[in-house]
Design a protein around this motif. Structure first.
Motif, PDB file in Angstrom:
ATOM      1  N   SER A  71       0.819  -1.220   0.000  1.00 31.62           N
ATOM      2  CA  SER A  71       0.000   0.000   0.000  1.00 31.62           C
ATOM      3  C   SER A  71       0.854   1.272   0.000  1.00 31.62           C
ATOM      4  CB  SER A  71      -0.945   0.010   1.212  1.00 31.62           C
ATOM      5  OG  SER A  71      -0.209   0.134   2.419  1.00 31.62           O
ATOM      6  N   PHE A  72       2.179   1.120  -0.077  1.00 31.31           N
ATOM      7  CA  PHE A  72       3.060   2.288  -0.091  1.00 31.31           C
ATOM      8  C   PHE A  72       2.675   3.180  -1.269  1.00 31.31           C
ATOM      9  CE2 PHE A  72       6.842   4.838  -0.006  1.00 31.31           C
ATOM     10  CZ  PHE A  72       7.268   4.767   1.320  1.00 31.31           C
ATOM     11  N   PRO A  73       2.637   4.498  -1.072  1.00 29.55           N
ATOM     12  CA  PRO A  73       2.218   5.407  -2.150  1.00 29.55           C
ATOM     13  C   PRO A  73       3.117   5.303  -3.390  1.00 29.55           C
ATOM     14  CG  PRO A  73       2.307   6.553  -0.042  1.00 29.55           C
ATOM     15  CD  PRO A  73       2.918   5.202   0.169  1.00 29.55           C
ATOM     16  N   PRO A  74       2.532   5.512  -4.568  1.00 33.91           N
ATOM     17  CA  PRO A  74       3.290   5.419  -5.819  1.00 33.91           C
ATOM     18  C   PRO A  74       4.252   6.592  -5.985  1.00 33.91           C
ATOM     19  CG  PRO A  74       1.106   6.252  -6.271  1.00 33.91           C
ATOM     20  CD  PRO A  74       1.139   5.882  -4.803  1.00 33.91           C
ATOM     21  N   PRO A  75       5.169   6.471  -6.939  1.00 30.18           N
ATOM     22  CA  PRO A  75       6.122   7.571  -7.170  1.00 30.18           C
ATOM     23  C   PRO A  75       5.434   8.800  -7.747  1.00 30.18           C
ATOM     24  CG  PRO A  75       6.351   5.903  -8.865  1.00 30.18           C
ATOM     25  CD  PRO A  75       5.391   5.354  -7.852  1.00 30.18           C
ATOM     26  N   GLN A  76       5.961   9.969  -7.384  1.00 29.74           N
ATOM     27  CA  GLN A  76       5.496  11.227  -7.970  1.00 29.74           C
ATOM     28  C   GLN A  76       6.354  11.613  -9.158  1.00 29.74           C
ATOM     29  OE1 GLN A  76       6.462  11.537  -4.490  1.00 29.74           O
ATOM     30  NE2 GLN A  76       4.430  11.271  -3.615  1.00 29.74           N
ATOM     31  N   TYR A  77       7.579  11.108  -9.188  1.00 27.07           N
ATOM     32  CA  TYR A  77       8.487  11.495 -10.268  1.00 27.07           C
ATOM     33  C   TYR A  77       9.347  10.317 -10.717  1.00 27.07           C
ATOM     34  CZ  TYR A  77      11.813  11.805  -6.429  1.00 27.07           C
ATOM     35  OH  TYR A  77      12.593  11.511  -5.341  1.00 27.07           O
ATOM     36  N   SER A  78       9.837  10.433 -11.932  1.00 28.18           N
ATOM     37  CA  SER A  78      10.702   9.434 -12.551  1.00 28.18           C
ATOM     38  C   SER A  78      11.868  10.175 -13.186  1.00 28.18           C
ATOM     39  CB  SER A  78       9.904   8.675 -13.620  1.00 28.18           C
ATOM     40  OG  SER A  78      10.736   7.806 -14.356  1.00 28.18           O
ATOM     41  N   VAL A  79      13.094   9.759 -12.881  1.00 31.08           N
ATOM     42  CA  VAL A  79      14.267  10.417 -13.457  1.00 31.08           C
ATOM     43  C   VAL A  79      15.030   9.440 -14.352  1.00 31.08           C
ATOM     44  CG1 VAL A  79      14.464  12.104 -11.593  1.00 31.08           C
ATOM     45  CG2 VAL A  79      15.730   9.962 -11.447  1.00 31.08           C
ATOM     46  N   TYR A  80      15.798  10.009 -15.257  1.00 31.94           N
ATOM     47  CA  TYR A  80      16.533   9.265 -16.283  1.00 31.94           C
ATOM     48  C   TYR A  80      15.572   8.432 -17.129  1.00 31.94           C
ATOM     49  CZ  TYR A  80      20.993  10.903 -14.733  1.00 31.94           C
ATOM     50  OH  TYR A  80      22.050  11.707 -14.442  1.00 31.94           O
ATOM     51  N   ASP A  81      14.469   9.070 -17.483  1.00 33.02           N
ATOM     52  CA  ASP A  81      13.493   8.408 -18.331  1.00 33.02           C
ATOM     53  C   ASP A  81      14.092   8.037 -19.690  1.00 33.02           C
ATOM     54  OD1 ASP A  81      10.961   7.978 -17.051  1.00 33.02           O
ATOM     55  OD2 ASP A  81      10.047   8.625 -18.945  1.00 33.02           O
ATOM     56  N   CYS A  82      15.167   8.715 -20.081  1.00 26.10           N
ATOM     57  CA  CYS A  82      15.844   8.384 -21.345  1.00 26.10           C
ATOM     58  C   CYS A  82      16.430   6.977 -21.314  1.00 26.10           C
ATOM     59  CB  CYS A  82      16.934   9.411 -21.659  1.00 26.10           C
ATOM     60  SG  CYS A  82      18.281   9.435 -20.452  1.00 26.10           S
ATOM     61  N   ARG A  83      16.545   6.390 -20.119  1.00 28.03           N
ATOM     62  CA  ARG A  83      17.106   5.044 -19.978  1.00 28.03           C
ATOM     63  C   ARG A  83      16.065   4.032 -19.493  1.00 28.03           C
ATOM     64  NH1 ARG A  83      22.598   7.407 -17.388  1.00 28.03           N
ATOM     65  NH2 ARG A  83      23.402   8.261 -19.333  1.00 28.03           N
ATOM     66  N   ARG A  84      14.805   4.466 -19.479  1.00 26.74           N
ATOM     67  CA  ARG A  84      13.714   3.577 -19.037  1.00 26.74           C
ATOM     68  C   ARG A  84      13.484   2.495 -20.091  1.00 26.74           C
ATOM     69  NH1 ARG A  84       7.925   4.420 -19.740  1.00 26.74           N
ATOM     70  NH2 ARG A  84       8.390   6.618 -20.159  1.00 26.74           N
ATOM     71  N   HIS A  85      13.364   1.249 -19.645  1.00 21.54           N
ATOM     72  CA  HIS A  85      13.051   0.145 -20.557  1.00 21.54           C
ATOM     73  C   HIS A  85      11.680   0.406 -21.181  1.00 21.54           C
ATOM     74  CE1 HIS A  85      16.387  -1.656 -18.445  1.00 21.54           C
ATOM     75  NE2 HIS A  85      16.353  -2.699 -19.251  1.00 21.54           N
ATOM     76  N   SER A  86      11.546   0.142 -22.456  1.00 22.25           N
ATOM     77  CA  SER A  86      10.331   0.488 -23.195  1.00 22.25           C
ATOM     78  C   SER A  86       9.085  -0.186 -22.638  1.00 22.25           C
ATOM     79  CB  SER A  86      10.492   0.128 -24.674  1.00 22.25           C
ATOM     80  OG  SER A  86      10.693  -1.266 -24.818  1.00 22.25           O
ATOM     81  N   TRP A  87       9.225  -1.306 -21.969  1.00 22.10           N
ATOM     82  CA  TRP A  87       8.068  -2.022 -21.446  1.00 22.10           C
ATOM     83  C   TRP A  87       7.665  -1.600 -20.038  1.00 22.10           C
ATOM     84  CZ3 TRP A  87       9.823  -4.616 -17.220  1.00 22.10           C
ATOM     85  CH2 TRP A  87      11.168  -5.008 -17.203  1.00 22.10           C
ATOM     86  N   VAL A  88       8.423  -0.685 -19.421  1.00 25.68           N
ATOM     87  CA  VAL A  88       8.076  -0.182 -18.088  1.00 25.68           C
ATOM     88  C   VAL A  88       7.080   0.968 -18.240  1.00 25.68           C
ATOM     89  CG1 VAL A  88       8.937   0.984 -16.015  1.00 25.68           C
ATOM     90  CG2 VAL A  88      10.271  -0.869 -17.042  1.00 25.68           C
ATOM     91  N   GLN A  89       5.921   0.821 -17.632  1.00 35.66           N
ATOM     92  CA  GLN A  89       4.880   1.840 -17.679  1.00 35.66           C
ATOM     93  C   GLN A  89       4.861   2.594 -16.351  1.00 35.66           C
ATOM     94  OE1 GLN A  89       3.048   2.321 -20.572  1.00 35.66           O
ATOM     95  NE2 GLN A  89       4.580   0.854 -21.292  1.00 35.66           N
ATOM     96  N   LEU A  90       4.847   3.923 -16.419  1.00 31.73           N
ATOM     97  CA  LEU A  90       4.804   4.748 -15.208  1.00 31.73           C
ATOM     98  C   LEU A  90       3.372   4.846 -14.691  1.00 31.73           C
ATOM     99  CD1 LEU A  90       7.136   7.694 -16.304  1.00 31.73           C
ATOM    100  CD2 LEU A  90       7.731   5.650 -14.987  1.00 31.73           C
ATOM    101  N   PRO A  91       3.204   4.925 -13.369  1.00 34.26           N
ATOM    102  CA  PRO A  91       1.871   5.112 -12.814  1.00 34.26           C
ATOM    103  C   PRO A  91       1.275   6.445 -13.282  1.00 34.26           C
ATOM    104  CG  PRO A  91       3.407   4.452 -11.095  1.00 34.26           C
ATOM    105  CD  PRO A  91       4.215   4.775 -12.312  1.00 34.26           C
ATOM    106  N   PRO A  92      -0.036   6.522 -13.428  1.00 37.67           N
ATOM    107  CA  PRO A  92      -0.668   7.786 -13.832  1.00 37.67           C
ATOM    108  C   PRO A  92      -0.274   8.915 -12.882  1.00 37.67           C
ATOM    109  CG  PRO A  92      -2.265   5.996 -13.823  1.00 37.67           C
ATOM    110  CD  PRO A  92      -1.002   5.458 -13.208  1.00 37.67           C
ATOM    111  N   GLY A  93      -0.011  10.076 -13.435  1.00 34.64           N
ATOM    112  CA  GLY A  93       0.339  11.252 -12.625  1.00 34.64           C
ATOM    113  C   GLY A  93       1.804  11.382 -12.300  1.00 34.64           C
TER     114      GLY A  93
END
Length: 135
Positions: free
Chosen positions: A104-126
């Motif tokens: 139940s831990f709250p989701p992330p508010q931010y994501s850094v180094y998105d230029c290196r994010r694997h294409s199949w990783v989806q960020l939570p809404p918001g």
């Protein structure tokens, strides 16, 4: 004030933090991918004070912008539990979200180094995404 405890896999090392997190984020940089063995690191920042129990091994890594991060690992099971930024230890600590073992831990508010994010990783809404580290 609520408290939370995060611990390593074997239970030898733990950190107790107070209050709500200052912010939750995920990092897709290659250093975090290698450090965690996953495709990103999920971290929550907390204000001091915090209480560490057990013995930790330390590793210092210099970030892209010159900041020095001191990572603490369990010397028994190898779990990377928390880290601080040198020069900012008196203000906050970053803890691996998975070590709280709380779905139940709250989701992330931010994501850094998105230029290196694997294409199949989806960020939570918001989630606010940054191509690199904005700081």
């Amino acid at each position: 004030m609520c408290s939370r405890t995060a611990s390593c896999s074997c239970g030898q090392l733990s950190i107790e933090v107070q209050g709500e997190s200052l912010g939750n984020g995920i990092c897709h940089c290659f250093a975090c991918q290698r450090r965690t063995g996953s495709v990103f690191a999920a971290l929550a920042g907390f204000a001091v004070p915090y209480k560490v129990s057990g013995t930790a091994t330390e590793y210092v890594r210099v970030g892209d912008q010159g900041a020095r991060f001191r990572f603490r690992f369990c010397p028994v099971c190898g779990t990377n539990l928390f880290h601080t930024e040198e020069g900012h230890e008196q203000w906050h600590v970053a803890v691996a979200i998975g070590a709280f073992a709380d779905p139940s831990f709250p989701p992330p508010q931010y994501s850094v180094y998105d230029c290196r994010r694997h294409s199949w990783v989806q960020l939570p809404p918001g989630t606010t995404a940054h191509d690199r580290d904005p700081s």
